[in-house]
Design an enzyme around this catalytic site. Structure first.
Site, short mmCIF file in Angstrom:
data_model
loop_
_atom_site.label_atom_id
_atom_site.label_comp_id
_atom_site.label_asym_id
_atom_site.label_seq_id
_atom_site.Cartn_x
_atom_site.Cartn_y
_atom_site.Cartn_z
CE LYS A 147 61.83 22.06 66.47
NZ LYS A 147 61.04 21.21 66.61
NE ARG A 171 58.49 26.36 71.30
CZ ARG A 171 58.96 24.93 70.91
NH1 ARG A 171 59.78 25.18 71.33
NH2 ARG A 171 58.56 23.83 70.43
NE ARG A 204 59.66 13.50 71.10
CZ ARG A 204 59.52 13.90 70.54
NH1 ARG A 204 60.61 15.96 70.01
NH2 ARG A 204 58.52 15.06 70.93
NE ARG A 239 59.67 16.46 74.93
CZ ARG A 239 59.65 17.41 74.04
NH1 ARG A 239 61.03 17.03 72.94
NH2 ARG A 239 58.61 18.12 73.55
NE ARG A 263 55.32 19.45 71.84
CZ ARG A 263 54.96 17.81 71.84
NH1 ARG A 263 54.97 17.22 72.20
NH2 ARG A 263 56.58 17.91 70.94
P1 AP5 Z 1 62.65 15.29 66.63
O1 AP5 Z 1 63.47 15.31 65.65
O2 AP5 Z 1 62.34 14.62 68.21
O3 AP5 Z 1 61.38 16.63 66.65
P2 AP5 Z 1 61.74 17.62 66.95
O4 AP5 Z 1 61.23 18.52 66.00
O5 AP5 Z 1 62.51 18.28 67.21
O6 AP5 Z 1 59.98 18.05 68.00
P3 AP5 Z 1 60.15 18.10 69.37
O7 AP5 Z 1 58.57 17.96 69.63
O8 AP5 Z 1 61.05 18.44 70.22
O9 AP5 Z 1 59.51 20.34 68.90
P4 AP5 Z 1 59.02 20.87 69.87
O10 AP5 Z 1 59.09 21.62 69.41
O11 AP5 Z 1 57.74 20.56 70.31
O12 AP5 Z 1 59.79 21.07 71.32
P5 AP5 Z 1 61.15 21.70 72.29
O13 AP5 Z 1 61.64 20.61 72.97
O14 AP5 Z 1 61.43 22.58 71.57
O15 AP5 Z 1 61.63 13.79 66.11
C1 AP5 Z 1 60.20 13.18 66.75
C2 AP5 Z 1 60.12 11.93 66.30
O16 AP5 Z 1 60.07 11.76 64.94
C3 AP5 Z 1 61.40 11.20 66.65
O17 AP5 Z 1 61.04 10.15 67.38
C4 AP5 Z 1 62.26 10.47 65.69
O18 AP5 Z 1 62.54 9.59 65.54
C5 AP5 Z 1 61.11 10.58 64.70
N1 AP5 Z 1 61.79 11.03 63.55
C6 AP5 Z 1 62.36 12.09 63.63
N2 AP5 Z 1 62.77 12.32 61.78
C7 AP5 Z 1 62.17 11.92 61.05
C8 AP5 Z 1 62.08 10.87 59.58
N3 AP5 Z 1 62.11 12.22 59.16
N4 AP5 Z 1 61.00 9.94 59.67
C9 AP5 Z 1 61.06 9.18 60.89
N5 AP5 Z 1 61.02 9.15 62.11
C10 AP5 Z 1 61.15 10.57 62.26
O19 AP5 Z 1 60.05 22.09 73.30
C11 AP5 Z 1 58.72 21.64 74.29
C12 AP5 Z 1 57.89 23.17 75.19
O20 AP5 Z 1 58.98 23.90 75.63
C13 AP5 Z 1 57.38 24.22 74.29
O21 AP5 Z 1 56.41 23.57 73.88
C14 AP5 Z 1 57.52 24.61 75.24
O22 AP5 Z 1 56.15 24.99 75.74
C15 AP5 Z 1 58.86 25.57 75.44
N6 AP5 Z 1 59.90 25.95 74.83
C16 AP5 Z 1 60.57 25.76 74.13
N7 AP5 Z 1 61.41 26.64 73.79
C17 AP5 Z 1 61.10 27.58 73.62
C18 AP5 Z 1 60.66 28.77 73.52
N8 AP5 Z 1 61.72 29.70 72.38
N9 AP5 Z 1 59.70 29.60 74.16
C19 AP5 Z 1 58.81 29.85 74.90
N10 AP5 Z 1 58.48 27.75 74.73
C20 AP5 Z 1 59.34 27.15 74.62
ZN ZN Z 2 62.79 18.88 69.65
#
Ligand code: AP5
Ligand code: ZN
Length: 216
Positions: free
Chosen positions: A13, A88, A127, A160, A171
């Site tokens: 994402k 979410r 990451r 992170r 997660r």
């Molecule tokens: P990356 O693009 O960074 O992944 P991502 O989909 O953004 O994954 P996240 O881990 O950020 O998602 P998340 O939903 O767990 O965390 P969030 O910050 O939203 O890619 C990951 C890695 O893979 C990178 O190193 C990249 O280079 C590599 N990569 C990418 N694409 C690739 C490909 N095609 N091939 C190979 N490698 C690749 O949320 C964090 C926390 O916040 C949650 O756990 C929750 O506690 C809280 N939170 C956030 N939003 C809410 C909400 N709306 N409601 C409740 N709690 C919330």
């Molecule tokens: Zn992310």
């Protein structure tokens, strides 16, 4: 463009959102980045959120909806938005629709980045992120030009605190239990599209553009 990116942790994402921002001049609204900025600032909300995030749980719908509300009505969203990490839960999805209906700006697309859980461990544990911008890299799959430094600012990259195998398991559990149901919600609304997120980033981008009705 007004759209949502849905996908499990590590699906890509945060990697794909900047491409969408560049092409459509829309704002990138990443609720995880917003929460991490609260944590970095040491606010009360940040302190509470950190405990939940480090355990892989979800912050309450109330807090999240309030957080996104002010962003959506701000000037930076006047050319659209890419929501990343929100909604979410089903209640979040419903409240989002309500907010957007009030502004007469309904969601146009919900793109699901589909990928099997097994592929996510190496993505998450390798990451590196630039906290100020939210840009993410990968030690092997997408290394920065200079080891440990952000390509744009030259500042330090960090890992992170929730990017370890144990938190990832939780997660993924939260994702399957609470977030995946929103896929059907958007299917029923007729705005869902799915993309194979196990491909390389350029291919994933090409497929996203295609399902939005453009040529890569
Ligand atoms: P990356 O693009 O960074 O992944 P991502 O989909 O953004 O994954 P996240 O881990 O950020 O998602 P998340 O939903 O767990 O965390 P969030 O910050 O939203 O890619 C990951 C890695 O893979 C990178 O190193 C990249 O280079 C590599 N990569 C990418 N694409 C690739 C490909 N095609 N091939 C190979 N490698 C690749 O949320 C964090 C926390 O916040 C949650 O756990 C929750 O506690 C809280 N939170 C956030 N939003 C809410 C909400 N709306 N409601 C409740 N709690 C919330
Ligand atoms: Zn992310």
């Amino acid at each position: 463009l007004r759209m949502v990116l849905i996908g499990p942790p590590g699906a890509g994402k945060g990697t794909q959102a900047p491409n969408l921002v560049e092409k459509f001049h829309a704002a990138h609204l990443a609720t995880g980045d917003m929460l991490r900025s609260q944590v970095a600032q040491g606010t009360e909300l940040g302190k509470e959120a950190k405990k939940i995030m480090d355990k892989g749980g979800l912050v309450s719908d109330d807090i999240m909806v309030n957080m996104i509300k002010s962003e959506l009505s701000s000037d930076k969203c006047k050319r659209g938005f890419i929501l990343d990490g929100f909604p979410r839960t089903i209640p979040q999805a419903k409240l989002l629709d309500k907010m957007l209906e009030e502004q007469d700006k309904p969601l146009q697309k919900a793109v699901e980045l589909k990928i099997d859980d097994e592929l996510l461990v190496s993505r998450i544990t390798g990451r590196l992120v630039h906290p100020a911008s939210g840009r993410s890299y990968h030690k092997s799959f997408n290394p920065p030009k200079v080891e440990g430094k952000d390509d744009v600012t030259g500042e330090d990259l960090v890992q992170r605190s929730d990017d370890n195998a144990e938190a990832l398991k939780k997660r993924l559990g939260s994702y399957h239990d609470q977030t995946e149901p929103i896929v059907n919600y958007y299917k029923e609304k007729g705005i869902w599209a799915g993309v194979d997120a196990s491909q390389n980033p350029a291919k994933v981008w090409g497929d996203i553009i295609k399902c939005l009705g453009f040529n890569a």
